[in-house]
Each structure stands twice: as C-alpha cells, then as structure tokens.
Scaffold this motif. Structure first.
Motif, short mmCIF file in Angstrom:
data_model
loop_
_atom_site.label_atom_id
_atom_site.label_comp_id
_atom_site.label_asym_id
_atom_site.label_seq_id
_atom_site.Cartn_x
_atom_site.Cartn_y
_atom_site.Cartn_z
N LEU A 177 -0.64 -0.97 -8.62
CA LEU A 177 -0.63 0.59 -7.97
C LEU A 177 0.48 1.23 -8.58
O LEU A 177 0.50 2.21 -8.80
CB LEU A 177 -0.62 0.48 -6.60
CG LEU A 177 -1.86 -0.08 -5.73
CD1 LEU A 177 -1.84 -0.11 -4.24
CD2 LEU A 177 -2.97 1.09 -5.84
N ARG A 178 1.56 0.32 -8.80
CA ARG A 178 2.92 0.96 -9.49
C ARG A 178 2.91 1.08 -11.02
O ARG A 178 3.62 1.50 -11.73
CB ARG A 178 4.15 0.36 -9.00
CG ARG A 178 4.14 0.66 -7.19
CD ARG A 178 5.49 -0.24 -6.85
NE ARG A 178 6.46 -0.13 -7.71
CZ ARG A 178 7.55 0.86 -7.53
NH1 ARG A 178 7.41 1.68 -6.45
NH2 ARG A 178 8.67 0.98 -8.16
N ASP B 244 -1.92 -6.41 -6.14
CA ASP B 244 -2.09 -5.31 -6.02
C ASP B 244 -1.04 -4.05 -5.88
O ASP B 244 -1.45 -3.00 -6.45
CB ASP B 244 -3.24 -5.03 -4.75
CG ASP B 244 -3.92 -3.75 -4.79
OD1 ASP B 244 -4.41 -3.49 -5.79
OD2 ASP B 244 -4.46 -3.45 -3.84
N GLY C 206 -6.31 -3.29 -12.48
CA GLY C 206 -5.31 -2.74 -12.66
C GLY C 206 -5.09 -2.38 -14.06
O GLY C 206 -4.72 -1.38 -14.71
N GLY D 253 3.79 1.48 -1.72
CA GLY D 253 4.23 1.33 -2.96
C GLY D 253 5.65 0.68 -2.90
O GLY D 253 6.63 0.75 -3.60
N LYS E 50 0.73 -1.18 0.04
CA LYS E 50 -0.02 -0.09 -0.02
C LYS E 50 0.78 1.12 -0.18
O LYS E 50 0.31 2.38 -0.34
CB LYS E 50 -0.98 -0.06 1.13
CG LYS E 50 -2.06 -0.86 0.94
CD LYS E 50 -2.89 -0.99 2.30
CE LYS E 50 -4.06 -1.86 2.14
NZ LYS E 50 -5.12 -2.16 3.25
#
Length: 383
Positions: free
Chosen positions: A318-319, A314, A350, A285, A283
């Motif tokens: 996110l990245r 996940d 994603g 990163g 979360k």
C-alpha cells in the motif's frame, strides 16, 4: 466471531437426571467404566464391532460413548449410521443418544431429520430435555432460520417444564448476533437476567464482538464495563474483539490502553490479538509500528503466521515499498508451507498497481514452485 471461533457447546453436558440413569447402567455393566478412546472412524468401527460380539451386550451407555467420541471428531454421518445399526439389533436409544443424533443432523444441515428424531422421543416414551431443545435451536441458528429457533425457545418458556438454561439463551443470542440484530440480542440478555439466568463470558463476548463489527464501539465498551461490574471476568477473546473494534475506527490510544489493561489482568495477547493490531496498523499506513508489533510477538515466543505476514506485506504494498514486501514474501517462503493464495495475490497486486509488471510476472512464473496460485490472480490485477 471474526477474531476466532469460540465453540458453543454444540453438545451440552448431560442433565443431572440423565447422568444418574447412565451411572446406574454403568454399575450394572461387567465392563470397564468407559470404552477405549477412539482416534479415527476406523478405530471407532473396530471397537463398535467388538462390542457387538460381547454377551451380554454392553448397555446403551457404552455405545453412546463411542458415538460421543465420533461427534467430537466431527464424523456426523458415521454416528448416524452406527446408531441405525444399534436399532437394527435391538439396542434402544435413550434421551442422551437421541440428542447426539439430533446434533449430528443439525451439523449436516438436515433439520427435517432432526425434527423426525424428536418424534422418536414420544414413540419411545421419552421426554426431551433442555439439552435436546437447545440442540435443535442451535441447528436452526446454524441455518440462519431464526424464526424457527425463536419458536422453540418461546415454547420452552410457555411450557414451563423445560426451562431454558444459560446455554439456550447463549445459542439464541449467537444467532441474533450472526444476523446483526444487536437490539434483539441485548433485549434477550435482559430477559435472561429477569429469569434468573446469569449471563456468562460467552454471552457478553458474543454481543460485544457483534457491536464492534458494526463499529458501535461506545456501546461495546459500555457493555464491557457492565460485564466487569457484574463480576464476569473478560478473556483474550473479549479483549481481542474490543481491540479490533477500536482499531477499525482509528482509536489507537484506546487500543494501546486495552492491550495494557489485559496484560495487567494477566490476560496475555495471542496470535489473533497481535494479528488484529498488525492488520489495523498496516491499513492505516503505519507499517513501522506494525513491524514493531511483529517483533514483539517473536520476543514473546508467539510465532507469526501467514495472516500476520500477509498483513505486513499488504501494508508495504500500500505504501509502494515493494522491496520490503518482497522481503516478507521471501521470509514466508523460507518458512515453508506459509505462502498461500492470498500471499501471491497481495504481491502480484502490489507490483501491478505500481506498474512493475515484469516483477509481477516473475512472481507468477514462480507459482509452480509454490503450487497454489492460479492464472486468475495474475489476470485479475493486470488490467
């Protein structure tokens, strides 16, 4: 608790007097000291019927042993049905049996019936004990009816002949923490001490976990220090709650310190502890660090589960590292049965967020192979 389920003595141990009564009945039986261990409802019914054919009939203790085993298997309705059959053929229930029935109604969210069973005590000339009242309190807690739970607790304190024990206090503290009423939970902890009841690991861990959920990490750590100073040893559940709490507020050095401290106490992280770390790092990163934690799990022979890999996937999403996310997804597929609805949703989400609709469509098109994802998940992220 958020990290795992710590069972709360849903059927507390039989009080000493009740145990003595049962022991006496057992000595008068001409049967082995216990009934066979039952593994499913069908087996329980077979043993129950066989017992009904015996002459003389086995004592209430034998039948209660069957009921107790079914409770552990969580077949509450069948326990109630068998108890009714016992009554029809003249087998009178005792305190222990009736408490089991109350417990069953509590787990079925039928508190009205639980209270009606309490009335049977008085009709049969029996005295409810601390286990009976604690079971009722737990039933109200399960339904989030804290006023009724607190009312029974207060009556126990006032009556004096049925003094709340540690399990009683813990049950009410659990309910207060479920509501997020940390102040009342801590006040009850203090009252517990005033009345000579020593808080145990469950008491402290329940409040610590709630404080961590509410990001009151400083208060949680202070209570943790108090627990240690009073000779109550923490366990993996306590540490996991604290680690999750400090991760949630970004205190990674403190998380590392707690992890090292628990290992130094010979308390080893389990899959839940590692999942907390992986999820928290992802979360933020910090996917490289999260992957290192997963590798550490494998080195320690702790098998990552779907939660572990979903968090890692996940994190990559996110990245924007969708190739890496896909590798995690494929790894989960190779392990069979590990991919779940959330796995599909994470990957589709994603791809859609990074404008890779074709790739999202490919995942969606392959859903029939996984047998778990619905059209809803695709549409949800396509707009």
């Amino acid at each position: 608790m958020s990290t795992r389920s710590r069972g709360l003595h849903s059927q507390p141990s039989t009080p000493a007097k009740s145990r003595e009564t049962h022991r006496g009945k057992l000595l008068r039986d001409n049967y082995p000291p216990s009934v066979p261990k039952v593994c499913n409802p069908e087996h329980a019914l077979k043993v129950f019927d066989e017992m009904l054919q015996r002459r003389p009939l086995p004592s209430i203790v034998r039948f209660t042993q069957i009921l107790g085993q079914l409770v552990k298997l969580k077949h509450y309705s069948q326990v109630i049905a068998l108890n009714r059959r016992m009554g029809l053929i003249g087998i009178a229930s005792d305190v222990y049996t009736l408490t089991i029935i109350i417990n069953c109604y509590c787990h079925l969210n039928q508190m009205g019936f639980s209270l009606s069973v309490l009335g049977q005590y008085f009709k049969l000339g029996l005295q409810p004990d601390v286990t009976t009242y604690t079971t009722l309190i737990n039933g109200f807690v399960l339904e989030n009816r804290m006023a009724e739970a607190a009312g029974i607790f207060s009556k126990m304190l006032q009556a004096g002949h049925c003094v709340p024990n540690v399990v009683t206090f813990n049950t009410l503290i659990k309910g207060l923490c479920m509501r997020g009423d940390n102040t009342a939970a801590i006040q009850l902890l203090r009252k517990m001490e005033e009345r000579g009841r020593k808080p145990d690991i469950f008491t402290y861990s329940t409040i610590i976990d709630r404080l961590c959920k509410d990001t009151l990490v400083v208060d949680a750590l202070n209570l943790f220090s108090e627990m240690i100073s009073r000779g109550v040893a923490p366990d993996v559940v306590t540490y996991t709650s604290l680690i999750q709490g400090v991760c949630n507020v970004g205190k990674w050095k403190e998380a590392t310190r707690l992890l090292n401290e628990m290992v130094s106490r010979n308390i080893f992280p389990d899959v839940v502890t590692f999942n907390v770390l992986v999820d928290g790092l992802c979360k933020e990163g910090m996917v490289v660090e999260a992957k290192s934690v997963v590798e550490m799990m494998i080195q320690r022979d702790i098998e990552p589960n779907a939660i572990t890999y979903n968090s890692l996937m996940d994190g990559y999403c996110l990245r924007g590292e969708m190739d890496e996310a896909r590798k995690v997804f494929d790894l989960m597929l190779s392990k069979a049965c590990m991919v779940n609805v959330r796995s599909c949703s994470i990957l589709i989400n994603g791809y859609c967020k990074h404008k890779k609709i074709d790739e999202a469509n490919k995942v969606f098109a392959g859903n029939a192979l996984y047998g778990i994802c619905s059209r809803y998940h695709y549409l949800q992220y396509s707009y």
